[in-house]
Design a protein around this motif. Structure first.
Motif, PDB file in Angstrom:
ATOM      1  N   SER A 277      87.253  25.823  84.272  1.00 53.24           N
ATOM      2  CA  SER A 277      88.431  26.641  84.558  1.00 53.24           C
ATOM      3  C   SER A 277      89.706  25.830  84.757  1.00 53.24           C
ATOM      4  O   SER A 277      90.805  26.377  84.642  1.00 53.24           O
TER       5      SER A 277
ATOM      6  N   ASN B 214      86.989  34.812  89.180  1.00 54.70           N
ATOM      7  CA  ASN B 214      87.210  33.448  89.685  1.00 54.70           C
ATOM      8  C   ASN B 214      88.378  32.773  88.979  1.00 54.70           C
ATOM      9  O   ASN B 214      89.131  32.010  89.592  1.00 54.70           O
ATOM     10  N   LEU B 215      88.531  33.058  87.685  1.00 55.58           N
ATOM     11  CA  LEU B 215      89.561  32.405  86.874  1.00 55.58           C
ATOM     12  C   LEU B 215      90.970  32.721  87.376  1.00 55.58           C
ATOM     13  O   LEU B 215      91.896  31.925  87.170  1.00 55.58           O
TER      14      LEU B 215
ATOM     15  N   VAL C 221      92.710  29.947  89.677  1.00 56.15           N
ATOM     16  CA  VAL C 221      92.972  28.583  89.226  1.00 56.15           C
ATOM     17  C   VAL C 221      94.359  28.132  89.664  1.00 56.15           C
ATOM     18  O   VAL C 221      94.559  27.009  90.122  1.00 56.15           O
TER      19      VAL C 221
ATOM     20  N   SER D   7      89.736  27.879  92.369  1.00 57.87           N
ATOM     21  CA  SER D   7      88.698  28.394  91.473  1.00 57.87           C
ATOM     22  C   SER D   7      87.308  27.919  91.887  1.00 57.87           C
ATOM     23  O   SER D   7      86.320  28.664  91.788  1.00 57.87           O
TER      24      SER D   7
END
Length: 434
Positions: free
Chosen positions: A133, A349-350, A353, A358
């Motif tokens: 990521s 989750n991305l 970043v 992340s």
């Protein structure tokens, strides 16, 4: 810049980035295979009388009991330290624990060794996600995150495939030890070759202050971001969906065998293959048709898939009285829809970043999912033995309904967060010498 000592590095060369991703993908799939050594060899272990079913279950449960809480710590480590170094430590430690079990099959030795394996791998998944990521080519990251969703299914199939062809179950652990050691060596080679290709660290947003319409108090830091964006409400939804999805995969062959006279253990296992294959198929269908082409918001898509799985969990309540084909179709449908939600967690989750979170997000969500494994292995099998499969299937339906409730909260918060995120004020702490 040395990836074994620095964090927040970034590859700009697409060719090298993609080569590194292929290795990372294979690495995690093979690590997932080694994590399922006991599950893959369970039938042989039981047949030889090396361990009782209860002892083997305790060893598997011990892994997740240790592994689950450490995922939160592992996520924080992945955001703070070199993910490559964390992976290297996990691979070497895992190789040692597997080799110990190959040498000594005493129950207590295996229990301690497998618990150590769980502890030493505490940061492996968050570190893998951190690399994909944050360190690979920006343009490829969404596709790579999607591809990463297939690692667990491929690793699980590999574990059963290896177990089917070896002559002694102990060889499972020798093979795993060798595989992990080879992966560690190849990782060192990759880090050495890619060293000059890494660019300067990407800046991240720190000291983020988010003001929402529901509170006059600014929410600061990781907890505030996770709370305001609906991330914390996703956690119980992930826990409940994991219980239903993994439980239906793990117990499907036994459940069909117990519920239908014309289903033998062999037929049950063959039908279980269909259910396992339905999982990656579901992820492909969701990504190619629904998300993000039709449904843009990850959490809204999560909600739709949970609602789609609910009718099939209700049908399973009547297992044994409904036709066997309908039971299998329902199990496949649950596998397809709920595996789609698993894929969506990678895209959730991305979103973190840009805040440098992340790894933490991946670790925390994996903690929620792993806790589902703990409850499944410790509770659901015993409930099925004591009260029958109807009780278990009723629980699955209740879990999906609870998941819908929590994801509704997450959807509302995520939409509000998207509106207010544009008004976020932040300050970047510049540490040029660090």
């Amino acid at each position: 810049m040395n990836p074994l000592s620095e964090i927040n590095l970034h590859l700009e060369n697409k060719g090298r980035s993609r080569s590194f991703f292929v290795f990372i993908w294979l690495l995690y799939a093979l690590v997932y295979m080694t994590k399922n050594c006991f599950s893959g060899a369970l039938a042989i272990i039981k047949a030889e009388g090396a361990l009782t079913l209860t002892q083997a279950s305790w060893i598997i449960s011990a892994f997740y009991i240790v592994y689950t809480p450490l995922q939160v710590v592992g996520g924080k480590f992945a955001d703070k330290y070199s993910p490559e170094k964390l992976i290297l430590i996990s691979l070497i430690g895992g190789a040692i624990s597997n080799f110990v079990i190959y040498l000594n099959q005493n129950f207590w030795v295996m229990l301690v060794a497998w618990s150590f394996n769980a502890a030493i791998q505490f940061s492996l998944w968050p570190a893998v996600y951190k690399i994909v990521s944050s360190q690979l080519a920006v343009v490829d990251r969404p596709k790579m995150v999607f591809a990463l969703s297939f690692c667990s299914s491929c690793g699980l199939l590999l574990s059963y495939g290896v177990a089917a062809f070896i002559t002694k179950w102990q060889l499972n652990f020798l093979i795993s030890s060798i595989v992990l050691l080879v992966l560690a060596i190849v990782l060192l080679v990759f880090c050495s070759v890619l060293n000059p290709s890494f660019s300067k660290p990407e800046p991240k947003l720190e000291n983020v202050k988010i003001k929402t319409t529901t509170s006059r108090i600014p929410k600061t830091g990781a907890f505030g971001i996770f709370l305001a964006s609906g991330f914390l409400a996703v956690l119980p939804a992930v826990f409940f969906r994991t219980l239903a999805e993994n439980g239906s995969k793990t117990f499907s062959s036994t459940m069909l065998f117990d519920s239908y006279l014309n289903v033998s253990p062999t037929i049950g296992n063959l039908l279980n293959v269909l259910i396992i294959i339905a999982a990656p198929l579901g992820m492909i269908l969701v990504k190619s048709i629904l998300f993000p082409r039709i449904v843009k918001n990850e959490m809204v898509m999560f909600l739709i898939l949970l609602l789609s799985s609910l009718p099939f969990t209700v049908i399973l309540i009547f297992i044994g009285t409904i036709p066997v084909w309908l039971a299998v179709v329902s199990l496949c449908a649950i596998s397809m829809t709920l595996s789609g939600t698993q894929m969506l967690t990678q895209f959730i989750n991305l979103k973190y970043v840009k805040y440098g979170l992340s790894g933490t997000a991946a670790g925390v969500l994996n903690c929620a999912a792993s806790f589902g494994f703990v409850i499944q292995y410790c509770l659901l099998g015993s409930l099925a033995d004591a009260y029958g499969w109807k009780v278990v299937t009723i629980l699955w339906a209740i879990m999906i309904a609870l998941g819908v409730f929590f994801i509704l909260i997450a959807v509302k918060q995520s939409k509000q967060f998207a509106k207010t995120e544009k008004e976020v004020s932040w300050s970047l702490e510049e540490n040029n010498d660090k």
